[in-house]
Motif scaffolding. Sequence first.
Motif, PDB file in Angstrom:
ATOM      1  N   THR A  34       0.803  -1.228   0.000  1.00 45.54           N
ATOM      2  CA  THR A  34       0.000   0.000   0.000  1.00 45.54           C
ATOM      3  C   THR A  34       0.835   1.276   0.000  1.00 45.54           C
ATOM      4  OG1 THR A  34      -0.122  -0.015   2.416  1.00 45.54           O
ATOM      5  CG2 THR A  34      -1.858  -1.178   1.226  1.00 45.54           C
ATOM      6  N   GLY A  35       2.167   1.135  -0.047  1.00 42.83           N
ATOM      7  CA  GLY A  35       3.009   2.316   0.084  1.00 42.83           C
ATOM      8  C   GLY A  35       3.447   2.902  -1.244  1.00 42.83           C
ATOM      9  N   GLN A  36       4.096   4.055  -1.166  1.00 38.57           N
ATOM     10  CA  GLN A  36       4.737   4.706  -2.297  1.00 38.57           C
ATOM     11  C   GLN A  36       6.225   4.827  -1.966  1.00 38.57           C
ATOM     12  OE1 GLN A  36       3.397   5.602  -5.233  1.00 38.57           O
ATOM     13  NE2 GLN A  36       1.437   4.742  -4.597  1.00 38.57           N
ATOM     14  N   PRO A  37       7.116   4.497  -2.924  1.00 38.71           N
ATOM     15  CA  PRO A  37       8.548   4.552  -2.635  1.00 38.71           C
ATOM     16  C   PRO A  37       8.963   5.893  -2.039  1.00 38.71           C
ATOM     17  CG  PRO A  37       8.161   3.512  -4.759  1.00 38.71           C
ATOM     18  CD  PRO A  37       6.828   4.034  -4.294  1.00 38.71           C
ATOM     19  N   ARG A  38       9.756   5.838  -0.990  1.00 32.81           N
ATOM     20  CA  ARG A  38      10.234   7.054  -0.324  1.00 32.81           C
ATOM     21  C   ARG A  38      11.576   6.734   0.325  1.00 32.81           C
ATOM     22  NH1 ARG A  38       5.812   5.087   2.487  1.00 32.81           N
ATOM     23  NH2 ARG A  38       6.254   4.135   4.512  1.00 32.81           N
ATOM     24  N   ARG A  39      12.263   7.753   0.794  1.00 36.63           N
ATOM     25  CA  ARG A  39      13.546   7.555   1.455  1.00 36.63           C
ATOM     26  C   ARG A  39      13.380   7.866   2.943  1.00 36.63           C
ATOM     27  NH1 ARG A  39      18.569   6.676  -0.120  1.00 36.63           N
ATOM     28  NH2 ARG A  39      20.269   7.158   1.330  1.00 36.63           N
ATOM     29  N   PRO A  40      13.347   6.855   3.779  1.00 30.39           N
ATOM     30  CA  PRO A  40      13.184   7.098   5.217  1.00 30.39           C
ATOM     31  C   PRO A  40      14.463   7.667   5.827  1.00 30.39           C
ATOM     32  CG  PRO A  40      13.587   4.776   4.815  1.00 30.39           C
ATOM     33  CD  PRO A  40      13.460   5.421   3.465  1.00 30.39           C
ATOM     34  N   ASP A  41      14.310   8.377   6.935  1.00 29.45           N
ATOM     35  CA  ASP A  41      15.493   8.895   7.622  1.00 29.45           C
ATOM     36  C   ASP A  41      16.104   7.791   8.491  1.00 29.45           C
ATOM     37  OD1 ASP A  41      13.879   8.725   9.912  1.00 29.45           O
ATOM     38  OD2 ASP A  41      13.412  10.875   9.888  1.00 29.45           O
ATOM     39  N   ASP A  42      17.240   8.097   9.083  1.00 31.60           N
ATOM     40  CA  ASP A  42      17.963   7.103   9.868  1.00 31.60           C
ATOM     41  C   ASP A  42      17.126   6.577  11.030  1.00 31.60           C
ATOM     42  OD1 ASP A  42      20.088   7.447   8.186  1.00 31.60           O
ATOM     43  OD2 ASP A  42      21.285   8.651   9.583  1.00 31.60           O
ATOM     44  N   ALA A  43      16.353   7.456  11.651  1.00 31.80           N
ATOM     45  CA  ALA A  43      15.529   7.042  12.782  1.00 31.80           C
ATOM     46  C   ALA A  43      14.464   6.051  12.356  1.00 31.80           C
ATOM     47  CB  ALA A  43      14.887   8.264  13.437  1.00 31.80           C
ATOM     48  N   ALA A  44      13.842   6.295  11.202  1.00 36.14           N
ATOM     49  CA  ALA A  44      12.808   5.385  10.713  1.00 36.14           C
ATOM     50  C   ALA A  44      13.392   4.027  10.356  1.00 36.14           C
ATOM     51  CB  ALA A  44      12.116   6.002   9.499  1.00 36.14           C
ATOM     52  N   ILE A  45      14.602   4.029   9.782  1.00 42.70           N
ATOM     53  CA  ILE A  45      15.256   2.760   9.447  1.00 42.70           C
ATOM     54  C   ILE A  45      15.598   1.997  10.717  1.00 42.70           C
ATOM     55  CG2 ILE A  45      17.327   1.727   8.431  1.00 42.70           C
ATOM     56  CD1 ILE A  45      17.319   4.023   6.398  1.00 42.70           C
ATOM     57  N   ALA A  46      16.119   2.688  11.716  1.00 42.29           N
ATOM     58  CA  ALA A  46      16.468   2.044  12.980  1.00 42.29           C
ATOM     59  C   ALA A  46      15.228   1.461  13.653  1.00 42.29           C
ATOM     60  CB  ALA A  46      17.157   3.049  13.898  1.00 42.29           C
ATOM     61  N   GLN A  47      14.131   2.191  13.610  1.00 41.60           N
ATOM     62  CA  GLN A  47      12.894   1.705  14.213  1.00 41.60           C
ATOM     63  C   GLN A  47      12.404   0.461  13.487  1.00 41.60           C
ATOM     64  OE1 GLN A  47       9.542   4.379  13.911  1.00 41.60           O
ATOM     65  NE2 GLN A  47       8.614   3.546  15.767  1.00 41.60           N
ATOM     66  N   ALA A  48      12.483   0.465  12.150  1.00 37.42           N
ATOM     67  CA  ALA A  48      12.041  -0.691  11.377  1.00 37.42           C
ATOM     68  C   ALA A  48      12.922  -1.912  11.647  1.00 37.42           C
ATOM     69  CB  ALA A  48      12.049  -0.353   9.889  1.00 37.42           C
ATOM     70  N   ARG A  49      14.229  -1.678  11.751  1.00 41.60           N
ATOM     71  CA  ARG A  49      15.143  -2.786  12.012  1.00 41.60           C
ATOM     72  C   ARG A  49      14.909  -3.386  13.393  1.00 41.60           C
ATOM     73  NH1 ARG A  49      21.104  -1.418  11.504  1.00 41.60           N
ATOM     74  NH2 ARG A  49      21.262  -3.686  11.720  1.00 41.60           N
TER      75      ARG A  49
END
Length: 245
Positions: free
Chosen positions: A42-57
């Motif tokens: 359901t998403g659209q390609p985007r570039r997450p910031d470092d905090a969002a990547i860390a949260q996802a990981r």
Amino acid sequence: MVRASPDFAQCMTQGLSIARTTEGAFDPAIGRIVDAWGFGATGQPRRPDDAAIAQARALSGWQRLTLATQAMATQGAMLHQPGGVALDLSGIAKGHAVDAVADLLRAHGIEHALVEIGGELVGRGVKPDGDPWWVDLESPPGMVLPPLRIALHGLAVATSGDYRRGAHTLDPRTGRPIATGVVSASVIHATAAAADAFATALSVLGPVDGLALASDLGIAARLVTVIDGREVEHLSPALHAMLDD
């Protein structure tokens, strides 16, 4: 805790095994990372910031999953997770579906068939003329590579590449797009599910570590890389041996 259907349990059993073998280069539990980059359903390609990547990981990783298969005979396999983990089976489910169709055909007495779903193939038996099922390995559009034809006689082949999905391949270990230069990875294996998952893993690992793993495991694979504008085709020892037979 989720009760897994037989197909889901089989897919997860193989997926977790390959995740362990590749030390996370293939990982079925990267749904949060995929969503963070907007590559989900359901998403659209985007570039997450470092905090969002860390949260996802923090909410990702195959080690956070436990599949209890010993209960399958009585209540089905049970998949356990600590909470917050999201699956993304795009690197193995299509291959599993090809295997399932081929198995269904065999269960109905059809021993000779070539099954294809979205570029993943399984060949069982032989063609009506007695020849094996010959297929050409898929190459990225616009690249002129030497034709590479293989016989799918009780074998499967899968190809992973950004050009096929229009999305970046993500490294589950970093939560970021790969920087290995791999634009296409093809794997020949006994099952399409394994071929599918290992093709993803080799894309993540790159030509050096990926071919080393393929050599150690006896996997027939071809990697195509583009680095500094130079196109290179890499073949594993097992694929070289297959072509020499």
